[in-house]
Design a protein around this motif. Structure first.
Motif, PDB file in Angstrom:
ATOM      1  N   TYR A  23      -2.329  -2.213 -10.008  1.00 19.24           N
ATOM      2  CA  TYR A  23      -3.748  -2.269  -9.660  1.00 19.24           C
ATOM      3  C   TYR A  23      -4.564  -2.899 -10.785  1.00 19.24           C
ATOM      4  O   TYR A  23      -5.479  -3.688 -10.539  1.00 19.24           O
ATOM      5  CB  TYR A  23      -4.281  -0.864  -9.361  1.00 19.24           C
ATOM      6  CG  TYR A  23      -5.689  -0.891  -8.821  1.00 19.24           C
ATOM      7  CD1 TYR A  23      -5.925  -1.234  -7.490  1.00 19.24           C
ATOM      8  CD2 TYR A  23      -6.781  -0.624  -9.644  1.00 19.24           C
ATOM      9  CE1 TYR A  23      -7.212  -1.296  -6.991  1.00 19.24           C
ATOM     10  CE2 TYR A  23      -8.071  -0.683  -9.154  1.00 19.24           C
ATOM     11  CZ  TYR A  23      -8.276  -1.008  -7.827  1.00 19.24           C
ATOM     12  OH  TYR A  23      -9.565  -1.080  -7.340  1.00 19.24           O
ATOM     13  N   CYS A  88       4.423   0.139  -1.553  1.00 26.31           N
ATOM     14  CA  CYS A  88       4.631  -0.425  -2.893  1.00 26.31           C
ATOM     15  C   CYS A  88       5.532  -1.656  -2.847  1.00 26.31           C
ATOM     16  O   CYS A  88       5.301  -2.630  -3.571  1.00 26.31           O
ATOM     17  CB  CYS A  88       5.176   0.635  -3.854  1.00 26.31           C
ATOM     18  SG  CYS A  88       6.933   0.941  -3.765  1.00 26.31           S
ATOM     19  N   ASN A  91       3.438  -4.570  -1.314  1.00 25.36           N
ATOM     20  CA  ASN A  91       2.387  -4.956  -2.237  1.00 25.36           C
ATOM     21  C   ASN A  91       2.940  -5.716  -3.434  1.00 25.36           C
ATOM     22  O   ASN A  91       2.324  -6.680  -3.915  1.00 25.36           O
ATOM     23  CB  ASN A  91       1.620  -3.716  -2.701  1.00 25.36           C
ATOM     24  CG  ASN A  91       0.338  -4.059  -3.421  1.00 25.36           C
ATOM     25  OD1 ASN A  91       0.259  -3.981  -4.642  1.00 25.36           O
ATOM     26  ND2 ASN A  91      -0.679  -4.458  -2.666  1.00 25.36           N
ATOM     27  N   TRP A 119      -2.922  -8.119   0.169  1.00 24.81           N
ATOM     28  CA  TRP A 119      -2.821  -7.207  -0.972  1.00 24.81           C
ATOM     29  C   TRP A 119      -3.560  -5.905  -0.679  1.00 24.81           C
ATOM     30  O   TRP A 119      -3.030  -4.814  -0.905  1.00 24.81           O
ATOM     31  CB  TRP A 119      -3.402  -7.853  -2.234  1.00 24.81           C
ATOM     32  CG  TRP A 119      -3.447  -6.872  -3.369  1.00 24.81           C
ATOM     33  CD1 TRP A 119      -2.408  -6.503  -4.176  1.00 24.81           C
ATOM     34  CD2 TRP A 119      -4.571  -6.085  -3.785  1.00 24.81           C
ATOM     35  NE1 TRP A 119      -2.827  -5.535  -5.074  1.00 24.81           N
ATOM     36  CE2 TRP A 119      -4.129  -5.262  -4.863  1.00 24.81           C
ATOM     37  CE3 TRP A 119      -5.898  -5.989  -3.368  1.00 24.81           C
ATOM     38  CZ2 TRP A 119      -4.992  -4.367  -5.506  1.00 24.81           C
ATOM     39  CZ3 TRP A 119      -6.747  -5.106  -4.006  1.00 24.81           C
ATOM     40  CH2 TRP A 119      -6.283  -4.300  -5.070  1.00 24.81           C
ATOM     41  N   THR A 122      -1.645  -3.777   2.094  1.00 23.61           N
ATOM     42  CA  THR A 122      -0.386  -3.162   1.654  1.00 23.61           C
ATOM     43  C   THR A 122      -0.615  -2.119   0.566  1.00 23.61           C
ATOM     44  O   THR A 122       0.081  -1.103   0.518  1.00 23.61           O
ATOM     45  CB  THR A 122       0.594  -4.242   1.149  1.00 23.61           C
ATOM     46  OG1 THR A 122      -0.036  -5.043   0.136  1.00 23.61           O
ATOM     47  CG2 THR A 122       1.032  -5.154   2.286  1.00 23.61           C
ATOM     48  N   TYR A 123      -1.603  -2.366  -0.294  1.00 22.92           N
ATOM     49  CA  TYR A 123      -1.908  -1.352  -1.316  1.00 22.92           C
ATOM     50  C   TYR A 123      -2.454  -0.092  -0.671  1.00 22.92           C
ATOM     51  O   TYR A 123      -2.193   1.026  -1.129  1.00 22.92           O
ATOM     52  CB  TYR A 123      -2.901  -1.902  -2.341  1.00 22.92           C
ATOM     53  CG  TYR A 123      -3.015  -1.018  -3.567  1.00 22.92           C
ATOM     54  CD1 TYR A 123      -2.080  -1.113  -4.597  1.00 22.92           C
ATOM     55  CD2 TYR A 123      -4.036  -0.079  -3.693  1.00 22.92           C
ATOM     56  CE1 TYR A 123      -2.164  -0.295  -5.715  1.00 22.92           C
ATOM     57  CE2 TYR A 123      -4.133   0.742  -4.812  1.00 22.92           C
ATOM     58  CZ  TYR A 123      -3.190   0.624  -5.814  1.00 22.92           C
ATOM     59  OH  TYR A 123      -3.271   1.449  -6.917  1.00 22.92           O
TER      60      TYR A 123
END
Length: 482
Positions: A23, A88, A91, A119, A122-123
């Motif tokens: 992140y 995870c 991402n 992004w 998926t995050y």
């Protein structure tokens, strides 16, 4: 209530390291990667920022919808684990693509818009599941404070490992360095979250099996007045707290040059790491001796004082790097403390909702935290782009990105890139540098103060009230609905 075992506690908390490495890379450096390696026009750079903000608006629906999906999940491997792992892995793949694939011009703008959307989606899979797992592990206030504190330490480790190292190694060979960093961070993301998936023992589901609809989700949000107050406050605070670091690299380039600025960012980041880490280490101790209201009041006063000192650095105050880092430490320490207090306040609205309406929705309510963080990130990207363009800093960074592209092609060596970049920055007018600094201070002061005033006015779920609610939930015969 069954005590939390050490394997679950450590597997859950240590797993935060890889998440926040990933992140931090995207939230702190993706736009800088574009700014200093792609040489886009101001219009193209602005459209990229608009795409990021649009993606965050989409998350206004996507985050709580993911909360609904998880809330309605009854999978053999658990309520949260499948989403943590799948999120995870996907991402990590997107992150590598964002820092590796390099179309040019408007083609890059289109690629970036789609990539950033993927992004965020998926995050969200990982983020909602991971944070939704936290309140489900224990309702005990002491255990939850310990979990938040310990997890926050590993969050700080993950963020610091990226935030401190990247600026010191990118200048002069930014394109290739970002590619390598993205691959390493992506692999760490997968490794640490796999530890969480394999190590955590999920509690058996005790919530209602009735499926939650989109309409029901909004009903859950808007009926919870304490969630609204803490959630909006968390959004405002995140808009403010992220900007100092988001502008940090540009600030050091402008003030100290391209060659030296990246190295000085390391010490600035070290203050971030120490300030945040110490505040997290002391949180359990402080929360046992002071009320949340007292901690918030002290934090906001010190944060505002720190920003005013930062504004006067080099003008009213001496131009000392040691002094600058001391100011940064004060700001980051009290921002870390404020963040932890507010995070506990948001999580406590889960039991408040359960007490009032006899339903428990960990994932849906936890989605508010994720949504606030990501929406704040989108807002910050828009604000930072506006300040960079208005101040004239972006025009100079375009010249530096052209140099970095020549370095990637082998036409310039690193020393030449650094020397010519410093010459470009030296051409900035002092008023342009002040505009950058003023933007770094004004926005956080306004949003953090607004966050505090909203909490003070609307949030009434004190420690005593929360303890009473938990006792009633654990012994229903002794409590009654409000």
């Amino acid at each position: 209530m069954k005590p939390l075992d050490n394997r679950t506690k450590w597997s859950y908390c240590v797993g935060a390291t890889g998440r926040d490495m990933a992140y931090a890379l995207v939230s702190m450096y993706l736009l800088l990667y574009v700014q200093y390696t792609m040489n886009l026009t101001a219009a193209q750079f602005s459209v990229i920022t608009a795409c990021m903000v649009a993606c965050m608006v989409w998350d206004a629906v996507n985050d709580p919808m993911m909360g609904i999906i998880i809330e309605n999940s009854h999978l053999k491997w658990g309520k949260y684990k499948p989403w943590i792992l799948m999120g995870c892995i996907l991402n990590a793949i997107v992150i590598v693509c964002l820092f590796t694939l390099r179309p040019t011009g408007w083609g890059f703008v289109a690629f970036y818009g789609v990539g950033y959307l993927l992004w965020g989606m998926t995050y969200t899979m990982n983020d909602i599941a991971y944070w939704g797992m936290l309140p489900s592990l224990s309702s005990d206030a002491g255990v939850r404070n310990t979990l938040v504190t310990l997890m926050s330490v590993f969050i700080c480790v993950g963020q610091f490992s990226v935030a401190a190292i990247v600026p010191t190694i990118i200048a002069g060979n930014a394109v290739q360095t970002y590619r390598v960093v993205a691959l390493v961070v992506a692999l760490c993301f997968i490794a640490f979250q796999t530890l969480t998936v394999l190590g955590v023992r999920e509690r058996e589901r005790t919530d209602a099996v009735e499926k939650v609809t989109l309409r029901g989700m909004f009903r859950i949000f808007f009926r919870n007045d304490q969630l609204i107050a803490s959630g909006v406050s968390y959004l405002l605070f995140n808009v403010g707290q992220n900007l100092l670091f988001l502008f940090g690299v540009n600030f050091f380039y402008v003030e100290f040059g391209y060659a030296n600025g990246g190295d000085l960012v390391f010490w600035f980041t070290l203050m971030y790491g120490l300030g945040t880490l110490i505040s997290q280490a002391l949180f359990a101790f402080l929360s046992a001796r002071f009320t949340r209201a007292q901690l918030l009041r002290a934090a906001v006063v010190c944060i505002l004082a720190g920003y005013l000192a930062f504004l006067g650095f080099g003008y009213v105050l001496p131009r000392s790097v040691v002094l600058l880092n001391a100011i940064a430490f004060v700001i980051f320490f009290f921002q870390g403390l404020y963040n932890l207090v507010l995070l506990v306040m948001v999580n406590n609205t889960i039991e408040y909702d359960e007490y009032r309406f006899h339903e428990r929705h960990d994932s849906i309510i936890s989605a508010v935290r994720s949504f606030a963080v990501k929406l704040a990130s989108g807002v910050d990207q828009g604000l930072s782009t506006l300040v960079l363009i208005v101040s004239g800093v972006y025009a100079v960074s375009r010249q530096i990105s052209a140099l970095e592209m020549l370095s990637n092609e082998g036409s310039l060596d690193k020393s030449s890139v650094l020397a010519q970049a410093d010459a470009c920055l030296a051409g900035l007018d002092p008023s342009q540098a002040f505009k950058l600094r003023f933007g770094m201070v004004l926005i956080p002061v306004v949003t953090i103060l607004a966050s505090y005033l909203l909490l003070r006015r609307k949030y009434t779920l004190t420690e005593q009230e929360y303890e009473r609610i938990v006792k009633c939930l654990n012994a229903p015969e002794e409590g009654s609905e409000q």
